[in-house]
Write an enzyme that holds these catalytic residues in place. Structure first.
Site, PDB file in Angstrom:
ATOM      1  N   TYR A  49      50.217  41.982  79.687  1.00 20.27           N
ATOM      2  CA  TYR A  49      51.431  41.371  80.223  1.00 20.27           C
ATOM      3  C   TYR A  49      52.501  41.165  79.143  1.00 20.27           C
ATOM      4  O   TYR A  49      53.535  40.572  79.404  1.00 20.27           O
ATOM      5  CB  TYR A  49      51.108  40.031  80.881  1.00 20.27           C
ATOM      6  CG  TYR A  49      50.268  40.178  82.121  1.00 20.27           C
ATOM      7  CD1 TYR A  49      50.847  40.524  83.345  1.00 20.27           C
ATOM      8  CD2 TYR A  49      48.890  40.003  82.079  1.00 20.27           C
ATOM      9  CE1 TYR A  49      50.074  40.683  84.481  1.00 20.27           C
ATOM     10  CE2 TYR A  49      48.108  40.154  83.209  1.00 20.27           C
ATOM     11  CZ  TYR A  49      48.703  40.496  84.407  1.00 20.27           C
ATOM     12  OH  TYR A  49      47.932  40.659  85.537  1.00 20.27           O
ATOM     13  N   TYR A  96      51.942  38.858  91.736  1.00 19.08           N
ATOM     14  CA  TYR A  96      51.600  37.462  91.453  1.00 19.08           C
ATOM     15  C   TYR A  96      51.865  37.075  90.007  1.00 19.08           C
ATOM     16  O   TYR A  96      51.834  35.894  89.658  1.00 19.08           O
ATOM     17  CB  TYR A  96      50.131  37.193  91.819  1.00 19.08           C
ATOM     18  CG  TYR A  96      49.132  37.368  90.698  1.00 19.08           C
ATOM     19  CD1 TYR A  96      48.493  36.254  90.136  1.00 19.08           C
ATOM     20  CD2 TYR A  96      48.815  38.624  90.201  1.00 19.08           C
ATOM     21  CE1 TYR A  96      47.574  36.409  89.107  1.00 19.08           C
ATOM     22  CE2 TYR A  96      47.895  38.773  89.170  1.00 19.08           C
ATOM     23  CZ  TYR A  96      47.275  37.664  88.630  1.00 19.08           C
ATOM     24  OH  TYR A  96      46.375  37.809  87.602  1.00 19.08           O
ATOM     25  N   ARG A  97      52.171  38.055  89.149  1.00 21.26           N
ATOM     26  CA  ARG A  97      52.266  37.796  87.713  1.00 21.26           C
ATOM     27  C   ARG A  97      52.979  38.972  87.070  1.00 21.26           C
ATOM     28  O   ARG A  97      52.690  40.114  87.415  1.00 21.26           O
ATOM     29  CB  ARG A  97      50.853  37.645  87.164  1.00 21.26           C
ATOM     30  CG  ARG A  97      50.710  37.144  85.751  1.00 21.26           C
ATOM     31  CD  ARG A  97      49.224  36.954  85.492  1.00 21.26           C
ATOM     32  NE  ARG A  97      48.899  36.558  84.145  1.00 21.26           N
ATOM     33  CZ  ARG A  97      47.661  36.494  83.665  1.00 21.26           C
ATOM     34  NH1 ARG A  97      46.643  36.811  84.441  1.00 21.26           N
ATOM     35  NH2 ARG A  97      47.430  36.110  82.428  1.00 21.26           N
TER      36      ARG A  97
END
Length: 521
Positions: free
Chosen positions: A91, A463-464
């Site tokens: 991420y 979601y992320r």
């Protein structure tokens, strides 16, 4: 002149800021050499990572030092990017979304402040990692289990704040947070929940406090710096069971997901269930070159050979059951009754309290999942796209079929899993690549953007978000012309008028409201 400056900050102002920061935390804890900055670049970056380079790193050791850092940042308008341990791999790791932001590294704040065995809770600083907490529980012989993500290098608190997940009954990590201490963007300190009372006896026992509950405001946000958080732990159960399921056909996803979702909704299965494709399993124990060295996606015949040799199905799931012996054995029999008519005799194992650990079942930290980045060889990396779907097996199968076809169209090996939660499914489409191959990096970017658009067209939201796509993800939440994003930006402007804390995180603060309160054109 500094090698890199934060956005909108002059060289003179930044030099003054660094001097003030060194005075606040100690000279050795303000890092701005090229070597220091390079060590914080995302190891999986698409490209060389300099699009998200930092101008410096500051590493406070106490709450008071965090407050001082935030006040100095406000004085000189220097934006900060807080990280717990900087292991948010896949991420963006420790890298800031906005190039030049100063990384606020909280890894020195690594104290386990309290573990309450009777209440099955703990109070942690953000630098406490999963291995730290696991070691503490084992050394003290405490009958409590953690929940860990697939990669357990990171911060317990940091992962929960980003709504990370694990695979035990406590695997929705954000749900396990109970009470926070937060440094607000002006440097003031607040405690949420019952912690708002001096000398509270129930800070880690009751989440909501009195009046509005603010904990969610500090999850996936940039509205403060969390310096302490309570986390609920799992009391060690009397018995644990593991049941392995291998589904031989791609189309089995439809009926199998429906059964698994029903068991999850009824809490027969109490944890997030991973329902994964063959490459998901194979990439942790082998490399692509072991099976195929040709161009394009793996041919079907190669996938079949890989599945046969590794004992995999087209979809694979591992179910863990927890509780008193009689309950667990009854649940095993129920699962056998539901699946054995179609799959044949199932493999299952039972553990009693105190038996040796099973890594996934008992929340033992591991980094084995990171082996997947070596799938294509070279300097491997991964990028995750995981939209939220309703619990519907037919819908999930149709979506998987469409996404698999696009993976194959662009020449990417299909790596997918459906992570089944209480009422939803996360379809984790992992994109593996070799950073040394420009073609692979370009393919990863193209694939991510296609997946984002396709999911949004079907009403599925991510979601992320990865730091390179935070604005793109935020734009898909477009009800009311982006009403949620305007609300986030309005709150951000009120609490953080200088846009100091993590500007741009999850698309918040990149479009500042005008003085009249209206969103910018």
């Amino acid at each position: 002149m500094a090698a890199l400056l934060p956005n909108g900050v002059s060289d003179a102002a930044f030099t003054q800021a660094l001097t003030a920061l060194r005075s606040a935390v100690g000279s050795q804890w303000v890092l701005d050499s090229a070597e220091d900055r390079q060590s914080y670049i995302d190891p999986y970056a698409l490209g060389d990572g300099t699009d998200h380079d930092t101008s410096a790193i500051v590493a406070p050791a106490t709450v008071e030092e965090v407050q001082a850092v935030v006040r100095i940042a406000n004085q000189f308008r220097v934006p900060l990017w807080p990280v717990g341990r900087g292991k948010n791999l896949g991420y963006g790791a420790a890298s800031p979304a906005q190039k030049g932001d100063v990384i606020l590294d909280l890894s020195r704040m690594n104290r386990i402040l309290d573990v309450n065995v009777n209440q099955a809770s703990c109070l942690l600083e953000p630098g406490v990692g999963y291995f730290d907490l696991f070691r503490h529980l084992k050394e003290k012989k405490l009958p409590l289990w953690m929940s860990v993500p697939g990669n357990s290098w990171g911060s317990v608190v940091g992962n929960a704040l980003d709504r990370g997940i694990g695979y035990t009954p406590f695997g929705d990590h954000c749900e396990q947070i109970c009470g926070m201490e937060v440094v607000l963007p002006d440097g003031s300190l607040v405690r949420t929940g019952m912690g708002a009372m001096e000398g509270s006896a129930s800070w880690q026992s009751y989440k909501y406090g009195y009046g509005p509950s603010w904990d969610q405001m500090f999850m996936q946000s940039n509205l403060g710096v969390v310096t302490k958080a309570g986390v609920w732990l799992q009391p060690e159960p009397e018995m644990t069971a593991k049941v392995e399921l291998a589904f031989p056909n791609f189309d089995d996803a439809g009926w199998a997901i429906d059964i698994l979702c029903d068991l999850r909704r009824r809490d027969v299965i109490q944890h997030n269930i991973v329902f994964g494709s063959p490459v998901r399993a194979a990439s942790t124990m082998s490399q692509r070159a072991d099976w195929y060295d040709g161009k394009g996606a793996l041919p079907h015949s190669v996938s079949e050979e890989m599945m046969k040799k590794l004992g995999l199905g087209w979809w694979n799931a591992k179910i863990n059951l927890y509780g008193h012996e009689g309950t667990v054995k009854a649940q095993v029999e129920l699962i056998r009754k539901l699946f054995e008519p179609k799959l044949g005799e199932l493999k299952f194992e039972l553990w009693r309290q105190g038996d040796p650990e099973d890594l996934s079942a008992q929340g033992v930290p591991t980094t084995m999942g990171l082996q997947c980045v070596n799938w294509y060889g070279g300097r491997g990396g991964h990028l995750s796209f995981a939209p939220v779907l309703p619990q519907d097996g037919k819908l999930a199968l149709e979506y998987a079929r469409k996404i698999k076809a696009y993976y194959e169209e662009v020449g990417q090996d299909y790596y997918a899993s459906f992570t089944i939660g209480r009422r939803h499914i996360n379809n984790v489409s992992l994109i593996l690549y070799n950073r040394d191959e420009p073609e692979a990096v370009a393919r990863a970017d193209k694939l991510y953007r296609h997946l984002l658009g396709e999911a949004a067209r079907q009403g599925f939201g991510e979601y992320r978000g990865h730091i390179s796509y935070m604005d793109d993800v935020a734009e898909t939440f477009n009800f009311g012309g982006g009403a949620l994003r305007r609300l986030n930006d309005t709150v951000k402007a009120a609490l953080d008028p200088n846009n100091i804390i993590a500007p741009g995180r999850n698309g918040i603060g990149t479009r500042r409201p005008a003085p009249n309160g209206k969103a910018p054109a």
